[in-house]
Scaffold this active site. Structure first.
Site, mmCIF file in Angstrom:
data_model
loop_
_atom_site.group_PDB
_atom_site.id
_atom_site.type_symbol
_atom_site.label_atom_id
_atom_site.label_comp_id
_atom_site.label_asym_id
_atom_site.label_seq_id
_atom_site.Cartn_x
_atom_site.Cartn_y
_atom_site.Cartn_z
ATOM 1 N N ARG A 163 0.764 -1.838 -0.219
ATOM 2 C CA ARG A 163 -0.052 -0.512 -0.131
ATOM 3 C C ARG A 163 0.977 1.180 0.678
ATOM 4 N NH1 ARG A 163 -5.208 -1.974 2.019
ATOM 5 N NH2 ARG A 163 -5.712 0.580 2.535
ATOM 6 N N LYS B 101 -0.992 3.079 -2.481
ATOM 7 C CA LYS B 101 -1.920 1.751 -2.814
ATOM 8 C C LYS B 101 -3.919 2.365 -3.050
ATOM 9 C CE LYS B 101 -3.652 -1.827 -5.693
ATOM 10 N NZ LYS B 101 -3.656 -1.844 -7.003
HETATM 11 C C1 F6R Z 1 -3.181 4.642 -11.216
HETATM 12 C C2 F6R Z 1 -3.893 4.192 -9.840
HETATM 13 C C3 F6R Z 1 -4.049 5.388 -9.360
HETATM 14 C C4 F6R Z 1 -5.711 4.672 -8.727
HETATM 15 C C5 F6R Z 1 -6.312 5.818 -7.782
HETATM 16 C C6 F6R Z 1 -7.775 5.361 -7.144
HETATM 17 O O1 F6R Z 1 -2.426 2.627 -11.644
HETATM 18 O O2 F6R Z 1 -3.756 2.491 -8.928
HETATM 19 O O3 F6R Z 1 -4.299 5.912 -10.033
HETATM 20 O O4 F6R Z 1 -6.661 4.642 -9.607
HETATM 21 O O5 F6R Z 1 -5.961 6.059 -6.592
HETATM 22 O O6 F6R Z 1 -8.349 4.289 -6.836
HETATM 23 P P1 F6R Z 1 -9.445 3.552 -6.121
HETATM 24 O O7 F6R Z 1 -9.173 2.359 -7.960
HETATM 25 O O8 F6R Z 1 -8.614 2.682 -5.824
HETATM 26 O O9 F6R Z 1 -9.883 4.090 -6.230
#
Ligand code: F6R
Length: 614
Positions: A27, A609
């Site tokens: 993360r 993450k």
């Molecule tokens: C890029 C990436 C980030 C996530 C963003 C949203 O590879 O992983 O740009 O897409 O932080 O995260 P989620 O989808 O978990 O809301």
């Protein structure tokens, strides 16, 4: 982002805590620490800057005995990453230890009041303020720790998941949550605590998700108790989570990211399982069917998301507008939540989030619900905050995504959006049977198509070697492949630290073309679609200015092949699903460039993450 692990039971806590911290490493974090109540009655706190392995070395020869403990990985917000700012933080008397995920927004105010009352602080963190506030309330009101936590949290503005242990009570952990994930794992005669169920899934499959405004009182040999800040008892709702340990390991790959790229044929199988009838080609997303009327009457669909999920939503916009004829807007959740947007009660707001915990997306969900819209979630993590906060939704079912750079979640999100578009379009009668069946068939064949695409791996690896010199990249695409270009550029910049921009190919002439020279490679998605010739002309324009081109093309393409310096061939399927196909070589290109540059692919610098703070 920060991670929390806790344990109470018959085992030695330290190995459980350290293993949990290792599972949370993906993360992103910059320091780590543990607090244990030793059998001698000491409250032992050990923490240091760096990785969990640094903490393990630091623990060598120390007294790590104890069957109750809390542990943390910190991603710095208030105060630089160092030993002092690492968690756990102790109260001034060293009797209470606390770990905290999130941000206490009014920490200055609270700190000033504590300083006036004689408190001094060792760290620059907001978290130390909270532990001292709890202690201050406890001593000045002569109340129980639970009451002190309840009163303290009522004064806090911000987001938190906290866990607390006390020197004088080796039999209890107190944990609380507001806008930051927290889950209690129920074992046999033992409890586990985590901000991410995946970190403790090897010990139990039974979890209680702590809700916003709740406090879990986890006591040795007693049933779990959950109460609100006003001390009302909450119902204990035990959920089962089916996750296998192999899903959390690299399985022979050097990095999680590569494993997850190569997993995509299988994750798409899981994503479409039970949702497309292979004989009738009927596509059914139950979250949509159960809310048929809402989708039939929708005035508009608004996607809210961040990062890669936002890119997936841009592709969703193409799919839904063209197939369902419903107007779609795609919003950055972080902008939407503070923009006082117009939301109609017959709007459908779709929140897209791999983790289901992104703070801005969660806030956008709450805003949309307050405005009376129907809120639908597309997430990956079962039981996540967004999955629980939305009116309905669907999981992408691609399994845990550990690499910080999102890959399989992106393709899963787009696949779900295609199934959603087909389900809605059929209900609304906006799609011909032929076209519906063409897209449904392409979805069924998608896993095989992606297996074919992934054969470019070795070729992309050699290509990557050529481009490690580059300081800037530009990615171009049109239509639904404009978001593919954005996503390709994001992948490259986040893991290789090479500056990369995605543009709609035609937009290049309005400024970015000035950057073109033989030092800045351009990656173009030039697969056959209704704008193919136009993209081919853009390639000529770049060529004429000395630019070097890497083009993603169809196998039988002769036109672009002649102009591009390097080509990557991919199979061609129905146009609206080509972003899924075209994104795989771009993921591989970013991956191999980052590897050749010696980057930490799975945990790139500064990144987390799941972004649970604003
Ligand atoms: C890029 C990436 C980030 C996530 C963003 C949203 O590879 O992983 O740009 O897409 O932080 O995260 P989620 O989808 O978990 O809301």
């Amino acid at each position: 982002m920060c991670g929390i692990v806790g344990y109470i039971g018959p085992r030695e806590a330290t190995p459980v805590l350290l293993k949990g911290l290792h599972r949370l490493e993906y993360r992103g974090y910059d320091s780590a620490g543990v607090a244990l109540v030793a059998p001698t009655g000491e409250l032992n706190v050990y923490k240091c800057k760096g990785k969990v392995s640094d903490l393990e070395r630091f623990l060598d020869g120390k007294d790590t005995a104890g069957t109750i403990g809390i542990a943390h990985t910190r991603w710095a917000t208030h105060g630089v990453p160092n030993d002092v700012n690492a968690h756990p933080h102790c109260s001034e008397s060293n009797r209470i230890a606390l770990i905290h995920n999130g941000i206490i927004e009014n920490f200055r105010l609270l700190k000033d009041a504590l300083v006036e009352n004689g408190y001094t602080f060792r760290s620059s963190t907001d978290s130390e303020v909270l532990v001292n506030l709890i202690e201050y309330i406890r001593t000045s009101n002569d109340c129980s720790l639970l009451e002190a936590v309840q009163q303290a949290l009522k004064q806090v503005v911000g987001a938190y998941a906290i866990a607390i242990i006390e020197k004088d009570n080796p039999d209890r952990i107190i944990a609380a949550r507001q806008s930051s994930p927290m889950v209690v794992g129920i074992g046999k005669g033992e409890y586990f605590l985590s901000s991410d169920a995946a970190s403790i899934v090897e010990y139990t499959k039974e979890f209680v998700y702590v809700n916003d405004g709740e406090i879990a009182v986890i006591e040795r040999d007693k049933p779990l108790k959950v109460v609100t800040l006003d001390n009302h008892k909450s119902r204990i709702d035990i959920k089962k989570l089916e996750l296998s340990i192999s899903q959390l390991e690299k399985g022979g790959y050097p990095h999680f990211m590569l494993k997850e790229i190569y997993e995509q044929p299988d994750t798409i199988v899981d994503c479409i399982r039970g949702r497309i009838n292979e004989e009738t080609l009927e596509v059914k997303l139950s979250g949509v069917i159960d809310n048929r009327e809402k989708f039939l009457k929708a005035r508009r669909i608004i996607f809210v998301a961040c990062g890669t999920s936002w890119h997936a939503a841009l592709i969703g916009e193409h799919l839904i507008e063209s197939i369902c004829r419903i107007p779609v807007e795609v919003e950055y959740a972080s902008e939407f939540r503070y923009r006082n947007p117009i939301i109609y009660p017959d709007d459908i707001v779709i929140a897209v989030s791999q983790s289901g915990e992104t703070a801005d997306t969660l806030a956008a969900v709450e805003l949309a619900r307050k405005a009376g819209a129907f809120v639908f979630g597309i997430s990956n993590v079962v039981g996540s905050s967004i999955a629980r906060a939305t009116d309905s939704g669907t999981y992408i079912h691609v399994g845990p995504e550990i690499g910080v750079a999102s890959t399989k979640a992106f393709t899963g999100q787009v696949t779900v959006m295609a199934m959603l578009a087909l389900t809605v379009a059929r209900e609304r009668g906006t799609i011909s049977k032929e076209y519906h069946d063409e897209v449904a068939r392409a979805l069924i064949q998608l896993p095989d198509t992606l297996r074919e695409v992934l054969k470019v791996g070795p070729q992309v690896e050699s290509l990557a070697k050529i481009f490690t010199y580059a300081h800037h990249f530009i990615y171009l695409g049109r239509g639904e492949n404009y978001p593919t270009a954005l996503e390709g550029a994001l992948k490259l910049k986040e893991i290789s630290y090479i500056h990369a921009e995605g543009y709609p190919a035609a937009e290049m002439k309005h400024g970015p073309i000035a950057l073109i020279d033989d030092e800045m490679p351009t990656v173009v998605i030039a697969t056959p679609d209704h704008t193919y010739e136009k993209t081919a002309s853009n390639i000529e324009e770049i060529k004429a200015r000395g630019g070097r081109i890497v083009a993603v093309i169809a196998a039988d393409d002769e036109l672009v092949r002649r102009s591009a310096d390097y080509t990557i061939e991919v199979p061609v399927i129905t146009e609206c699903l080509m972003p899924i196909v075209a994104s795989l070589p771009l993921q591989l290109l970013a991956y191999y460039i980052a590897v050749y540059k010696g980057r930490n692919v799975d945990q790139p610098r500064n990144l987390a993450k799941s972004v649970t703070v604003e």
